[in-house]
Motif scaffolding. Structure first.
Motif, PDB file in Angstrom:
ATOM      1  N   LEU A  13       0.765  -1.212   0.102  1.00 15.38           N
ATOM      2  CA  LEU A  13      -0.040  -0.056  -0.016  1.00 15.38           C
ATOM      3  C   LEU A  13       0.951   1.407   0.027  1.00 15.38           C
ATOM      4  CD1 LEU A  13      -1.564  -2.388   1.393  1.00 15.38           C
ATOM      5  CD2 LEU A  13      -2.921  -0.504   2.402  1.00 15.38           C
ATOM      6  N   LYS A  14       0.815   2.224  -0.851  1.00 20.85           N
ATOM      7  CA  LYS A  14       1.215   3.390  -0.808  1.00 20.85           C
ATOM      8  C   LYS A  14       0.186   4.535  -0.452  1.00 20.85           C
ATOM      9  CE  LYS A  14       2.196   7.487  -2.798  1.00 20.85           C
ATOM     10  NZ  LYS A  14       1.548   8.423  -3.778  1.00 20.85           N
ATOM     11  N   PHE A  15       0.545   5.399   0.545  1.00 22.67           N
ATOM     12  CA  PHE A  15      -0.173   6.510   0.802  1.00 22.67           C
ATOM     13  C   PHE A  15       0.393   7.952   0.495  1.00 22.67           C
ATOM     14  CE2 PHE A  15      -1.881   2.861   3.423  1.00 22.67           C
ATOM     15  CZ  PHE A  15      -2.998   2.974   3.194  1.00 22.67           C
ATOM     16  N   GLY A  16      -0.296   8.586  -0.205  1.00 22.73           N
ATOM     17  CA  GLY A  16       0.435   9.976  -0.736  1.00 22.73           C
ATOM     18  C   GLY A  16       0.215  11.117   0.274  1.00 22.73           C
ATOM     19  N   GLY A  17       0.926  12.070  -0.215  1.00 25.70           N
ATOM     20  CA  GLY A  17       0.757  13.315   0.974  1.00 25.70           C
ATOM     21  C   GLY A  17      -0.684  13.835   1.142  1.00 25.70           C
ATOM     22  N   SER A  18      -1.513  13.532   0.308  1.00 33.71           N
ATOM     23  CA  SER A  18      -3.034  13.933   0.355  1.00 33.71           C
ATOM     24  C   SER A  18      -3.527  13.140   1.054  1.00 33.71           C
ATOM     25  CB  SER A  18      -3.718  14.014  -0.980  1.00 33.71           C
ATOM     26  OG  SER A  18      -3.569  12.816  -1.561  1.00 33.71           O
ATOM     27  N   SER A  19      -3.274  12.115   1.573  1.00 30.28           N
ATOM     28  CA  SER A  19      -3.702  11.158   2.644  1.00 30.28           C
ATOM     29  C   SER A  19      -3.180  11.367   3.945  1.00 30.28           C
ATOM     30  CB  SER A  19      -3.653   9.813   2.255  1.00 30.28           C
ATOM     31  OG  SER A  19      -4.271   9.602   1.033  1.00 30.28           O
ATOM     32  N   TRP A 215      -3.252   4.542  -2.583  1.00 32.60           N
ATOM     33  CA  TRP A 215      -4.153   5.349  -2.140  1.00 32.60           C
ATOM     34  C   TRP A 215      -3.899   6.673  -1.838  1.00 32.60           C
ATOM     35  CZ3 TRP A 215      -8.407   3.117   0.691  1.00 32.60           C
ATOM     36  CH2 TRP A 215      -8.328   1.580   0.694  1.00 32.60           C
ATOM     37  N   THR A 216      -5.183   7.444  -2.550  1.00 28.07           N
ATOM     38  CA  THR A 216      -4.840   8.995  -2.796  1.00 28.07           C
ATOM     39  C   THR A 216      -6.050   9.479  -2.207  1.00 28.07           C
ATOM     40  OG1 THR A 216      -4.353  10.410  -4.504  1.00 28.07           O
ATOM     41  CG2 THR A 216      -5.782   8.575  -5.199  1.00 28.07           C
ATOM     42  N   ASP A 217      -6.488  10.782  -2.869  1.00 26.21           N
ATOM     43  CA  ASP A 217      -7.777  11.388  -2.495  1.00 26.21           C
ATOM     44  C   ASP A 217      -8.755  11.632  -3.423  1.00 26.21           C
ATOM     45  OD1 ASP A 217      -6.261  13.400  -4.420  1.00 26.21           O
ATOM     46  OD2 ASP A 217      -6.290  14.998  -3.177  1.00 26.21           O
ATOM     47  N   VAL A 218      -8.794  11.018  -4.454  1.00 24.33           N
ATOM     48  CA  VAL A 218      -9.598  10.755  -5.326  1.00 24.33           C
ATOM     49  C   VAL A 218     -10.116   9.424  -5.333  1.00 24.33           C
ATOM     50  CG1 VAL A 218      -9.564  13.053  -6.600  1.00 24.33           C
ATOM     51  CG2 VAL A 218      -8.192  10.891  -7.341  1.00 24.33           C
ATOM     52  N   VAL A 221      -9.279   6.745 -11.265  1.00 28.09           N
ATOM     53  CA  VAL A 221      -8.606   7.295 -12.399  1.00 28.09           C
ATOM     54  C   VAL A 221      -9.768   7.764 -13.207  1.00 28.09           C
ATOM     55  CG1 VAL A 221      -7.017   6.998 -14.353  1.00 28.09           C
ATOM     56  CG2 VAL A 221      -6.519   5.761 -12.523  1.00 28.09           C
ATOM     57  N   TYR A 222      -9.778   8.834 -13.539  1.00 21.93           N
ATOM     58  CA  TYR A 222     -10.856   9.386 -14.369  1.00 21.93           C
ATOM     59  C   TYR A 222     -10.509   9.743 -15.846  1.00 21.93           C
ATOM     60  CZ  TYR A 222     -13.534   9.852 -10.152  1.00 21.93           C
ATOM     61  OH  TYR A 222     -13.956   9.518  -8.742  1.00 21.93           O
ATOM     62  N   ASP A 223     -11.343  10.069 -16.716  1.00 15.97           N
ATOM     63  CA  ASP A 223     -10.842  10.426 -17.970  1.00 15.97           C
ATOM     64  C   ASP A 223     -10.415  12.018 -17.966  1.00 15.97           C
ATOM     65  OD1 ASP A 223     -13.258  11.637 -17.601  1.00 15.97           O
ATOM     66  OD2 ASP A 223     -14.197  11.241 -19.623  1.00 15.97           O
ATOM     67  N   ARG A 224     -10.709  12.740 -16.982  1.00  9.84           N
ATOM     68  CA  ARG A 224     -10.222  14.174 -16.818  1.00  9.84           C
ATOM     69  C   ARG A 224      -9.739  14.363 -15.255  1.00  9.84           C
ATOM     70  NH1 ARG A 224     -15.068  16.421 -19.357  1.00  9.84           N
ATOM     71  NH2 ARG A 224     -15.751  14.490 -18.717  1.00  9.84           N
ATOM     72  N   ASP A 225      -9.313  15.445 -15.039  1.00 11.82           N
ATOM     73  CA  ASP A 225      -8.866  15.687 -13.396  1.00 11.82           C
ATOM     74  C   ASP A 225     -10.380  15.735 -12.748  1.00 11.82           C
ATOM     75  OD1 ASP A 225      -8.374  16.610 -10.967  1.00 11.82           O
ATOM     76  OD2 ASP A 225      -6.700  17.709 -11.771  1.00 11.82           O
ATOM     77  N   PRO A 226     -10.634  14.952 -11.903  1.00 10.78           N
ATOM     78  CA  PRO A 226     -12.111  14.969 -11.335  1.00 10.78           C
ATOM     79  C   PRO A 226     -12.066  16.301 -10.459  1.00 10.78           C
ATOM     80  CG  PRO A 226     -10.826  13.420 -10.205  1.00 10.78           C
ATOM     81  CD  PRO A 226     -10.109  13.878 -11.346  1.00 10.78           C
ATOM     82  N   GLN A 227     -11.057  16.793  -9.787  1.00  8.67           N
ATOM     83  CA  GLN A 227     -11.083  18.062  -9.121  1.00  8.67           C
ATOM     84  C   GLN A 227     -11.351  19.313  -9.731  1.00  8.67           C
ATOM     85  OE1 GLN A 227     -10.660  17.314  -5.627  1.00  8.67           O
ATOM     86  NE2 GLN A 227      -8.561  16.174  -5.333  1.00  8.67           N
ATOM     87  N   ASN A 228     -11.176  19.165 -10.929  1.00 11.63           N
ATOM     88  CA  ASN A 228     -11.456  20.367 -11.875  1.00 11.63           C
ATOM     89  C   ASN A 228     -12.704  20.186 -12.658  1.00 11.63           C
ATOM     90  OD1 ASN A 228      -9.277  21.654 -10.843  1.00 11.63           O
ATOM     91  ND2 ASN A 228      -7.750  20.822 -12.672  1.00 11.63           N
TER      92      ASN A 228
HETATM   93  P1  ADP Z   1      -1.057  12.065  -3.583  1.00  5.20           P
HETATM   94  O1  ADP Z   1      -0.780  12.886  -2.577  1.00  5.20           O
HETATM   95  O2  ADP Z   1      -1.972  10.737  -3.086  1.00  5.20           O
HETATM   96  O3  ADP Z   1       0.171  11.324  -4.277  1.00  5.20           O
HETATM   97  P2  ADP Z   1      -1.780  13.336  -6.097  1.00  5.20           P
HETATM   98  O4  ADP Z   1      -2.195  14.980  -5.928  1.00  5.20           O
HETATM   99  O5  ADP Z   1      -0.185  13.142  -6.577  1.00  5.20           O
HETATM  100  O6  ADP Z   1      -1.867  12.565  -4.673  1.00  5.20           O
HETATM  101  O7  ADP Z   1      -2.676  12.859  -7.133  1.00  5.20           O
HETATM  102  C1  ADP Z   1      -3.923  12.754  -6.969  1.00  5.20           C
HETATM  103  C2  ADP Z   1      -4.519  13.958  -7.859  1.00  5.20           C
HETATM  104  O8  ADP Z   1      -4.456  13.758  -9.140  1.00  5.20           O
HETATM  105  C3  ADP Z   1      -6.140  14.208  -7.487  1.00  5.20           C
HETATM  106  O9  ADP Z   1      -6.326  15.134  -6.340  1.00  5.20           O
HETATM  107  C4  ADP Z   1      -6.455  14.758  -8.942  1.00  5.20           C
HETATM  108  O10 ADP Z   1      -6.597  16.112  -8.895  1.00  5.20           O
HETATM  109  C5  ADP Z   1      -5.283  14.578  -9.821  1.00  5.20           C
HETATM  110  N1  ADP Z   1      -5.726  14.107 -11.118  1.00  5.20           N
HETATM  111  C6  ADP Z   1      -5.137  14.604 -12.170  1.00  5.20           C
HETATM  112  N2  ADP Z   1      -5.548  14.002 -13.361  1.00  5.20           N
HETATM  113  C7  ADP Z   1      -6.464  13.057 -12.894  1.00  5.20           C
HETATM  114  C8  ADP Z   1      -7.116  11.787 -13.392  1.00  5.20           C
HETATM  115  N3  ADP Z   1      -7.388  11.752 -14.958  1.00  5.20           N
HETATM  116  N4  ADP Z   1      -7.668  11.062 -12.570  1.00  5.20           N
HETATM  117  C9  ADP Z   1      -7.750  11.148 -11.186  1.00  5.20           C
HETATM  118  N5  ADP Z   1      -7.089  12.112 -10.625  1.00  5.20           N
HETATM  119  C10 ADP Z   1      -6.328  13.090 -11.460  1.00  5.20           C
END
Ligand code: ADP
Ligand code: ASP
Ligand code: MG
Length: 294
Positions: A13-19, A215-218, A221-228
């Motif tokens: 398991l890898k937890f990113g800084g967002s977690s 493990w991250t904060d979304v 994987v989405y077809d575009r950045d789900p935060q935007n």
């Molecule tokens: P972590 O801190 O877990 O490494 P990152 O910030 O590196 O997290 O990656 C997660 C972010 O990637 C999400 O918050 C999202 O905004 C961004 N992101 C950009 N493109 C995509 C995509 N196609 N699908 C999912 N997330 C995406």
């Protein structure tokens, strides 16, 4: 802690800084890790942003070569997390707070020796892992022992997989800092930004994991950045190749160099959301992604 036995599945398991941006984040991670015996090897990033205008610990550490106050601000992030854990994290939380305090003192004592930028940048992941290992009551294994770089800072995946396999074979479980490793002289080098994803992948290849959970904060994987893009569509499944294309086009959710070690070893990746652990996330493996949107 529940033990991880040889015949069972092995998950990395890898937890990113967002977690890991707060004490609450560390406790969410503990809950996730402790909820399955197979969750044996845990790779952690440095604390990331708590809110949009916040500064990641790694950015503070990178600035600290020129600006001593930046190191203080990075240290304050860890002290704040330690306070939260000591207050609400039970015995593990108090131990974690003591462990990070001692590690911070040791690093501060060495600052007068003019450490390299890579060493400073790596301390965020180091401190996160020291704190997480104490919180989880699992052994800490330093990435400097298992992630190999050449003297000029080029990652050496072959040496890493061999060394990590050897060292981790004597561990049923471990907490490992992401992002950095060392050369044969013991000098610290880092991957490029977002490189803890690569550490997780190399560890998964080394221990021949059944799956690499990232493990991250979304929620995948989405077809575009789900935060935007609120109408972005999540892949239920995506191939390594399509993920490589998306990551290469800037999808920050996974570092593109994290794909090679697991793909070569035939290990699938699942992207998951530490804030919504019951979401299924996205599976990355061989095959055709097209009809797998959900
Ligand atoms: P972590 O801190 O877990 O490494 P990152 O910030 O590196 O997290 O990656 C997660 C972010 O990637 C999400 O918050 C999202 O905004 C961004 N992101 C950009 N493109 C995509 C995509 N196609 N699908 C999912 N997330 C995406
Ligand atoms: N902490 C490092 C960075 O901010 C590595 C990572 O998060 O994967 O780039
Ligand atoms: Mg990342």
């Amino acid at each position: 802690m529940r033990g991880c036995i040889a015949a069972m599945k092995i998950k990395v398991l890898k937890f990113g800084g967002s977690s890991l941006a707060s004490g609450a984040g560390f406790l969410r991670v503990k809950h996730i890790v402790d909820s399955e015996d197979a969750r044996c090897f845990i790779v952690v990033s440095a604390p990331g942003k708590r809110y949009k205008s916040d500064v990641k610990v790694t950015d503070l550490l990178l600035a600290s070569k020129e600006d001593a106050t930046a190191f203080e601000r990075a240290a304050d992030r860890f002290k704040a997390i330690a306070l939260e854990l000591a207050a609400v994290g039970g015995v593990g939380g108090a131990t974690a707070a003591d462990a990070v305090k001692a590690a911070l003192e040791e690093i501060c004592a060495g600052l007068s020796a003019d450490p390299t930028e890579a060493y400073l940048a790596s301390r965020g992941e180091y401190l996160s892992a020291v704190m997480m290992a104490a919180l989880l009551a699992r052994p800490f294994v330093d990435a400097a022992e298992i992630i190999a770089f050449s003297e000029d800072g080029v990652p050496d995946d072959t040496r890493t997989v061999a060394t990590a396999r050897h060292i981790l074979s004597s561990h049923k479980t471990a907490v490992i800092p992401g992002f950095y490793g060392s050369d044969t002289n013991g000098n610290i080098h880092t991957f490029s930004r977002g490189g803890s994803d690569i550490t997780g992948s190399l560890v998964a290849a080394a221990v021949q994991a059944d799956i690499y959970e990232n493990w991250t904060d979304v929620s995948g994987v989405y077809d575009r950045d789900p935060q935007n893009c609120p109408d972005a569509r999540r892949y239920h499944y995506i191939s390594y190749e399509d993920m490589r294309r998306l990551a290469g086009a800037g999808a920050a959710v996974l570092h593109p160099a994290a794909l090679d070690p697991v793909q070569q070893a035939g290990i699938p990746i699942r992207i998951r959301n530490s804030f919504r652990p019951s979401d299924e996330g996205t599976l990355i493996s061989d095959g055709n992604s097209e009809e797998f949107f959900k």
